[in-house]
Design a protein around this motif. Structure first.
Motif: not given
Length: 309
Positions: A261-283
């Motif tokens: 079993y485990g857990t994962a943390i992601y950051f979802r960031s967005k700019n003014s052009l509505d471009t979205v970036n999602v990345n794994l931070v740690c698990s």
């Protein structure tokens, strides 16, 4: 780092060395005047002096003082700044604060050439080998390799080779290989989890440390062992946020199976052009206990681990 910290004169009597070149010479007594590597309090004394330098400069240089308090791991300084101008100001203040305590920062590495040029001009006595500019050079911290020219994180494995490579795999040898896989951020969680499952299986076999493992375990272990070099092909972006972001969201995921079993943390960031970036931070991951536990309960364990960590 330890050599930069002097011991109070009253305490040097506890750091004595008796020495003579041969048995006929009289004994000579030497006092060690600085923090000595290998002593139990050595790391505390050195880092406490580092902290005191930050506290002494907290009023005049608050940003640099906070950076010293939060961005050091022993004698390694790791910090990320939004722009080049801010980075240069911070570097100058941190460098001068530490230099006042005879802590001279060196072996600088950055993903920006301008910052490295600034560091080389910061102190005329700074040697050229204090700057890491070679594109093939990588900095290694806590088992994670950073390629500054590409600004990516990598993992380096050291599978055994040479004439002893084909020796019989024993419990001792397998555990030794597994212990060399270090991933503090959990970016290669599936690999680490599989290694942990092997460890659990080996302990359950109740075999001796130098006994060969059974064939059924050996086959699956060799498949895993021979694929370890593939980890080196991974290229993980160090920059987890999109450029000029206007919003950041943190997403937590937990899951469980009958094995782990485990857990994962992601950051979802967005700019003014509505471009979205999602990345794994740690698990983080754990193997399930040998005692059978329901999957819903294991999922709760993963959620609890997420909250605690």
């Amino acid at each position: 780092m330890y050599r930069c910290v002097k011991i109070h004169e009253n305490d040097t009597k506890f750091q004595l060395i008796l020495w003579r070149n041969n048995t006929t010479d009289p004994l000579k007594i030497y006092k060690l005047l600085t923090v000595t590597y290998g002593m139990s309090p050595a790391s505390f004394l050195a880092t406490r002096c580092l902290k005191q330098l930050a506290l002494d400069n907290e009023i005049n240089h608050p940003e640099a003082a906070q950076s010293i308090l939060k961005d050091f791991y022993m004698d390694d300084y790791l910090v990320s700044v939004k722009d080049i101008k801010s980075a240069c100001f911070l570097i100058k203040d941190v460098y001068n604060i530490l230099l006042s305590g005879e802590f001279r920062l060196r072996q600088w590495s950055s993903n920006n050439e301008q910052i490295l040029n600034f560091v080389s001009q910061l102190d005329p006595s700074t040697k050229t080998d204090y700057i890491i500019k070679d594109e093939q050079s990588c900095s290694k911290t806590l088992g994670t390799v950073w390629n500054s020219s590409e600004d990516i994180l990598k993992y380096v494995t050291n599978p055994e080779s040479g004439p002893d490579h084909y020796k019989i795999f024993t419990k001792r040898r397998i555990l030794s290989i597994i212990s060399q896989i270090f991933d503090i951020l959990g970016l290669i969680g599936p690999v680490i989890t599989r290694a942990k499952l092997f460890m659990q299986k080996l302990w359950g076999l109740k075999i001796g440390w130098d006994d060969p493992v059974p064939d059924n375990v050996l086959i699956s272990w060799l498949q895993f062992y021979n694929s370890l070099k593939l980890i080196e092909k991974l290229k993980i972006s160090r920059h987890i946020l999109i450029t000029d972001f206007i919003s950041i969201e943190m997403h937590f995921f937990t899951d469980a199976s009958q094995y782990a079993y485990g857990t994962a943390i992601y950051f979802r960031s967005k700019n003014s052009l509505d471009t979205v970036n999602v990345n794994l931070v740690c698990s983080k991951s754990r193997v399930a206990p040998l005692k059978v536990i329901s999957i819903p309960r294991l999922e709760l364990c993963a959620a609890e681990k997420e909250v605690v960590d």
